[in-house]
Design a protein around this motif. Sequence first.
Motif, mmCIF file in Angstrom:
data_model
loop_
_atom_site.group_PDB
_atom_site.id
_atom_site.type_symbol
_atom_site.label_atom_id
_atom_site.label_comp_id
_atom_site.label_asym_id
_atom_site.label_seq_id
_atom_site.Cartn_x
_atom_site.Cartn_y
_atom_site.Cartn_z
ATOM 1 N N GLU A 253 0.811 -1.216 0.000
ATOM 2 C CA GLU A 253 0.000 0.000 0.000
ATOM 3 C C GLU A 253 0.847 1.269 0.000
ATOM 4 O OE1 GLU A 253 -2.576 0.516 3.295
ATOM 5 O OE2 GLU A 253 -1.008 0.473 4.814
ATOM 6 N N ASP A 255 3.241 2.072 -2.283
ATOM 7 C CA ASP A 255 3.621 2.579 -3.605
ATOM 8 C C ASP A 255 3.257 1.553 -4.673
ATOM 9 O OD1 ASP A 255 5.589 3.017 -5.935
ATOM 10 O OD2 ASP A 255 6.053 4.736 -4.665
ATOM 11 N N PRO A 256 2.789 1.979 -5.846
ATOM 12 C CA PRO A 256 2.489 1.026 -6.924
ATOM 13 C C PRO A 256 3.706 0.234 -7.389
ATOM 14 C CG PRO A 256 1.520 3.175 -7.385
ATOM 15 C CD PRO A 256 2.422 3.365 -6.210
ATOM 16 N N GLU A 257 4.906 0.745 -7.071
ATOM 17 C CA GLU A 257 6.128 0.050 -7.467
ATOM 18 C C GLU A 257 6.744 -0.753 -6.325
ATOM 19 O OE1 GLU A 257 7.405 -0.050 -10.560
ATOM 20 O OE2 GLU A 257 5.623 1.057 -11.181
ATOM 21 N N GLU A 288 -6.202 0.277 -5.270
ATOM 22 C CA GLU A 288 -5.522 0.524 -6.543
ATOM 23 C C GLU A 288 -4.007 0.441 -6.389
ATOM 24 O OE1 GLU A 288 -6.808 4.127 -8.327
ATOM 25 O OE2 GLU A 288 -8.847 3.413 -8.722
ATOM 26 N N ILE A 289 -3.483 1.023 -5.306
ATOM 27 C CA ILE A 289 -2.038 0.980 -5.083
ATOM 28 C C ILE A 289 -1.593 -0.445 -4.792
ATOM 29 C CG2 ILE A 289 -0.164 1.775 -3.588
ATOM 30 C CD1 ILE A 289 -1.769 4.342 -3.140
ATOM 31 N N THR A 291 -3.020 -3.401 -5.545
ATOM 32 C CA THR A 291 -3.090 -4.332 -6.683
ATOM 33 C C THR A 291 -2.054 -4.002 -7.745
ATOM 34 O OG1 THR A 291 -4.873 -2.979 -7.646
ATOM 35 C CG2 THR A 291 -5.510 -4.900 -6.333
ATOM 36 N N SER A 292 -1.739 -2.727 -7.899
ATOM 37 C CA SER A 292 -0.702 -2.354 -8.854
ATOM 38 C C SER A 292 0.658 -2.893 -8.418
ATOM 39 C CB SER A 292 -0.641 -0.829 -8.997
ATOM 40 O OG SER A 292 0.380 -0.453 -9.894
ATOM 41 N N ALA A 293 0.964 -2.743 -7.128
ATOM 42 C CA ALA A 293 2.245 -3.238 -6.625
ATOM 43 C C ALA A 293 2.336 -4.754 -6.728
ATOM 44 C CB ALA A 293 2.441 -2.790 -5.173
ATOM 45 N N GLY A 295 0.721 -6.674 -8.676
ATOM 46 C CA GLY A 295 0.716 -7.113 -10.067
ATOM 47 C C GLY A 295 2.041 -6.937 -10.765
ATOM 48 N N SER A 296 2.804 -5.920 -10.355
ATOM 49 C CA SER A 296 4.065 -5.648 -11.041
ATOM 50 C C SER A 296 5.276 -6.248 -10.346
ATOM 51 C CB SER A 296 4.264 -4.135 -11.188
ATOM 52 O OG SER A 296 4.332 -3.509 -9.912
#
Length: 422
Positions: A253, A255-257, A288-289, A291-293, A295-296
């Motif tokens: 949560e 950071d997306p990275e 959103e944050i 799932t982005s993290a 996922g990547s």
Amino acid sequence: MSSLAREDLRRLMDRSAGSDARVATRVRELIARVRADGDRALFELARQLDRVELKALEVPRSVCEAALAALEPSVREALARAARNIALAHVPQKPHLVEVETEPGILVGRRPDPLGRVGVYAPGGRAVYPSSLLMGVVPAKVAGVGEVIVCSPPGPDGLPHPSVLAAAALAGADRVFALGGAGAVAAMAYGTESVPRVDRIVGPGNAYVAEAKLQVVGAVAIEAPAGPSEILVVADASANPSAVAREMLAQAEHDPEAACVTLALGESLAEIIAQEVDRLAERAKRWEIVTSALGSRGAVLSVSSLEEAWPFVADFAPEHLLIATESSQEDLRHVRNAGTVFLGERSSVAYGDYMTGSNHVLPTAGLARAYSGLNLLDFYRWTTYQRVAPRAAESLAEDVGRLADSEGLFAHADAARAWGRP
């Protein structure tokens, strides 16, 4: 884990702290503006980037004290408890003067001197981090730094978040500025009409702050290059799958990275943990944050034995390492490369982030192979000195002269031999 595709393994391991060319170019421009125009550039950047018309760059001490007085009492007590523990954990790290006689009459010494001025960056943006302010200011004050200044981005009212101001008052920061991003880093590195130049800049930030810190190295010291948050969990059959999943989400949560990886003993445990991660991610408030993290840079990998896990840990060199095994204390002996290690699943990374007293400003992107977390030594420089007694000078003269001659430095040789002559 042996079946992991090479490309997937490369993506997990390659968490370079370097930014893309667009960020680097933009940061270079911002730094140049601040160096050229000083305060005027800072006011303009606040208007353009923060969408606020600042009345002043510096926040009066009375405003920080008022923010502390207005803080909800239970939150204030929690901040005070964190500050006490940070101080207690860092006091024993104080370095000491060292003197040694290398030969009779030759004294070599090394004296720790607190830095004159330190800048602490307290992030804003997706979240505010009064805890990070404490992690920078409290150790600096424990070390005896002459002046500690804080920079934190302004909100719509032209001031940093009230909790950041409250933490600054609680920790004893000397001055606070409503400045964020690369502009704040440039101001602290080079100085402006209002912002004093510092000796070292510490504290986390976004990609622009991280890049700015890298670009000003040479003008000022920093604690370490930094990137998005990360966690690596090593779990055996004794681990609670839900607990492991919660730890992964807690870092995701940020950071997306963010990089969130678990090494689970056996395919069955890995599958259960992965299912728990998916279940909890679906109802995460920062969905959103998270799932982005995940996922990547998220992964749950199985290992056939714990012995297979430790080489991966050494190569990954995580910011946070959670050892959720039955023998976590014993397993610590296998670890060398990690920003900080949490022993046992109850030792939540969140506890270290806020309250244990250990510093949470840590190396990321695999740099734990060479860097340590922020500690008291970051707030000192060392003065070395030496004294050579007359008879020792006579003893050194000829050997030093020979070495200087061999390097073609004949004035050095003459200076040395002068004290060996009758």
